[in-house]
Design a protein around this motif. Sequence first.
Motif, PDB file in Angstrom:
ATOM      1  N   LYS A  35       0.837  -1.207   0.000  1.00 54.01           N
ATOM      2  CA  LYS A  35       0.000   0.000   0.000  1.00 54.01           C
ATOM      3  C   LYS A  35       0.868   1.251   0.000  1.00 54.01           C
TER       4      LYS A  35
ATOM      5  N   LEU B  52      -0.267   0.625  -4.122  1.00 55.50           N
ATOM      6  CA  LEU B  52      -1.201  -0.412  -4.580  1.00 55.50           C
ATOM      7  C   LEU B  52      -2.410  -0.488  -3.640  1.00 55.50           C
ATOM      8  N   ASP B  53      -3.607  -0.684  -4.211  1.00 58.51           N
ATOM      9  CA  ASP B  53      -4.746  -0.873  -3.314  1.00 58.51           C
ATOM     10  C   ASP B  53      -4.749  -2.314  -2.794  1.00 58.51           C
ATOM     11  N   VAL B  54      -5.608  -2.554  -1.801  1.00 60.28           N
ATOM     12  CA  VAL B  54      -5.565  -3.833  -1.091  1.00 60.28           C
ATOM     13  C   VAL B  54      -5.783  -5.019  -2.025  1.00 60.28           C
ATOM     14  N   GLU B  55      -6.771  -4.894  -2.926  1.00 58.77           N
ATOM     15  CA  GLU B  55      -7.083  -6.018  -3.825  1.00 58.77           C
ATOM     16  C   GLU B  55      -5.875  -6.365  -4.694  1.00 58.77           C
ATOM     17  N   ASP B  56      -5.245  -5.344  -5.233  1.00 56.61           N
ATOM     18  CA  ASP B  56      -4.082  -5.584  -6.087  1.00 56.61           C
ATOM     19  C   ASP B  56      -2.934  -6.186  -5.280  1.00 56.61           C
TER      20      ASP B  56
ATOM     21  N   ALA C 145      -6.093   7.270   2.708  1.00 57.47           N
ATOM     22  CA  ALA C 145      -5.608   5.891   2.918  1.00 57.47           C
ATOM     23  C   ALA C 145      -4.117   5.832   2.571  1.00 57.47           C
TER      24      ALA C 145
ATOM     25  N   GLU D 211      -2.423   4.013   0.549  1.00 54.98           N
ATOM     26  CA  GLU D 211      -2.073   3.988  -0.878  1.00 54.98           C
ATOM     27  C   GLU D 211      -2.318   5.338  -1.535  1.00 54.98           C
ATOM     28  N   GLU D 212      -3.318   6.088  -1.016  1.00 56.81           N
ATOM     29  CA  GLU D 212      -3.579   7.424  -1.574  1.00 56.81           C
ATOM     30  C   GLU D 212      -2.429   8.376  -1.247  1.00 56.81           C
TER      31      GLU D 212
ATOM     32  N   GLN E 151       0.330   7.476  -3.624  1.00 56.81           N
ATOM     33  CA  GLN E 151       0.064   7.955  -4.979  1.00 56.81           C
ATOM     34  C   GLN E 151       0.289   9.463  -5.095  1.00 56.81           C
TER      35      GLN E 151
ATOM     36  N   ALA F  94       0.817   2.774 -10.493  1.00 59.69           N
ATOM     37  CA  ALA F  94      -0.197   3.277  -9.561  1.00 59.69           C
ATOM     38  C   ALA F  94      -0.051   4.793  -9.407  1.00 59.69           C
TER      39      ALA F  94
ATOM     40  N   TYR G  77      -2.646   7.858 -10.931  1.00 61.16           N
ATOM     41  CA  TYR G  77      -3.163   8.974 -10.139  1.00 61.16           C
ATOM     42  C   TYR G  77      -2.847  10.300 -10.828  1.00 61.16           C
TER      43      TYR G  77
END
Lengths: 486, 253
Positions: free
Chosen positions: A440, A444-448, B71, B73-74, B77, B105, B109
């Motif tokens: 993350k 990367l998002d959780v699913e990926d 979050a 990951e945000e 990004q 990723a 963005y």
Amino acid sequence: MVTLMSEQAQQIEDFVPNEYAAGFVTDIESESLPPGLDEGVIREISRIKDEPEFMLEWRLQAYRHWLTLETPEWAHVQYPPIDYQALSYYSAPKQKTDGPKSLDEVDPELLKTYEKLGVPLEERARLAGVAVDAVFDSVSVANTFQDKLAEEGIIFMPFSKALKAHPELIKKYLGTVVSYRDNFYAALNSAVFSDGSFIYIPKGVRCPMELSTYFRINAANTGQFERTLIIADDDSYVSYLEGCTAPMRDENQLHAAVVELVIMDRAQIKYSTVQNWYPGDENGVGGIFNFVTKRAACRGESSKVSWTQVETGSAITWKYPSVILQGDNSIGEFYSVAVTNNLQQADTGTKMIHLGKNTSSTIISKGIAAGRSQNSYRGLVRVGPNAENARNYTECDSLLMGDKCGAHTFPYIEVKNPTAQVEHEASTSKISEDQLFYCKQRGLDVEDAVSMIVNGFCKQVIRELPMEFAVEAQNLLGLSLEGSVG
Amino acid sequence: MLEIKNLHASIDGKEILRGINLTVNAGEVHAIMGPNGAGKSTLSNVLAGRDGYEITQGEVIYKNEDLLALAAEERAQRGLFLAFQYPVEIPGVSNVYLLKAALNAVREYQGLDELDAMDFLTLVRSKLELVQMDEKFLNRGVNEGFSGGEKKRNEILQMALLEPSLAILDETDSGLDIDALRIVSDGVNALRSPDRSIVMITHYQRLLDYIVPDFVHVLSDGRIVKSGDKELAKELEKSGYSWVNEESAGLPA
């Protein structure tokens, strides 16, 4: 025996239902026998299929033997008793003639179904180099590229058709690898099997394309009992792909197949399966009971067989693709990924029976458990007294997601020859919060992230699959675990 | 770039950060030093968005956005990068695969197209030189079987590729021998730029000989108790953290 339960943090246990992309029902008229099983039903199946007398006799012997058997209960799975009298044992799409001569004669609704499933028929298949023998419920409706294969002397046809065209081959090999006495489901299959694939690769022929059968259960309350028989004669090679999907239904459906492989001197069979039968919903309602007997006999010297399976579907999987290593220097391989989510149960593994000298086997098993599922590896390595210098390497790895699932390993090792070398490695791990956070933090998002980590875990198996199947399998792994990490 | 105001954070009900104030402008390099248990790693984890921490007070503004509302990951990004103290192994996932997924990723963005395989490889190769890593590292599993030094170089490789706006280096010098320290430092120095900010978290002054900071802060007991320039670090090296603690004992809690 090792039993391990996960201790995962609260974060990794948030489950949402998965979309089952293949869960549509094809609206097509079908001819079915009424539910129930007795000798009359078996005679009727044999009559409809216009089988030779020896086949009917064999079915009846199998049925009488089946009546004496009890449902096996040793597997680490739980389900209510199956009422075998409530099932219908034959279902076929209605057809005007005996069978379609070409794709033009195939019901367009059927072709649409295959299209939705992504089965490469028609020109797409030729481009992809795949010959497809598509089994729709019990009868093969489309069988491509027979002509091209015939040039090489390769026989690839629905089982029922082969019974008429090549009865001598079937009589010679049927039941010689998996006897109808083998087990409860093999006996049932032998009595009522409806169709499947038959393949014969002549001496010295390397099959120029990958052969593929797409099984699909459509009609409700129908058991599907395929019978597949593949014979690789001396110095031949074939790669066979098997993909499975079934529509969503609230009732459980039974699938009890038998696959027999015969491998002669220096011949090789590569058998790959991606099994995506409907797994039931998130509460465990519906789904396929997948009780399958698959076995290969390496009869010739230096013969080789590789089973590769990616099992993501079915409510219950009971399946042990095995190898009997009779020929000296023969090789057996088993590469498996089994994914269970929600309330799925899988008890799967292999048996490697070493009889010949210098035989070797490799077992790589990757089990992934999520939700409240139970995932077991069960494997037997047996080295007979004459199997000088037999070798086996076994690696069983389990990956746990969440703390309500279970991974279990049941390895059985029997060695009767002192020169044997048998190695067994096992590990259990979980997707750690550290790994997830690391991914993350890289955007990367959780699913990926989960999909990437799981695919990495399965890499040893996925790379054994033919390219186009590997891509499908990778996507399937991601889909099957969607929503299993919160 | 980054403005931390009166940040309080707890883990399992225990308050670790007790009112952090810090402003980092674009192009600046800040070093945050402190003894074990001062809250250094908590600060980097909270900024990067790791789960498990409770923010009880305060706010963090990053590029005019409420960082704490995003979050993990945000944040990544948007150009916030954390070089981990203990980079995790991900068996079977090739390093190059993770690098590509991470870069794409960020690019997604930013509204940019994914890089194709060839362009990506060319780009990665140019970054490999920066940290003197062999190309074979690309095809190995992420950090799988890497030595301590290789793991840290791999972090800097990722940083070089992702070109973050704000890089937080968490104990990047720990576990490095002198040669590896020089390679890592050279890599970081090459990435210094007027529009990139760097926050180094470290226990030892040693790193600061190689990456010279514009500002040095001393973190103790969840608060920044002293700030200064690089001379402050030298003072610390000489007198130890107890000197700061004694000096700051009179501060209001």
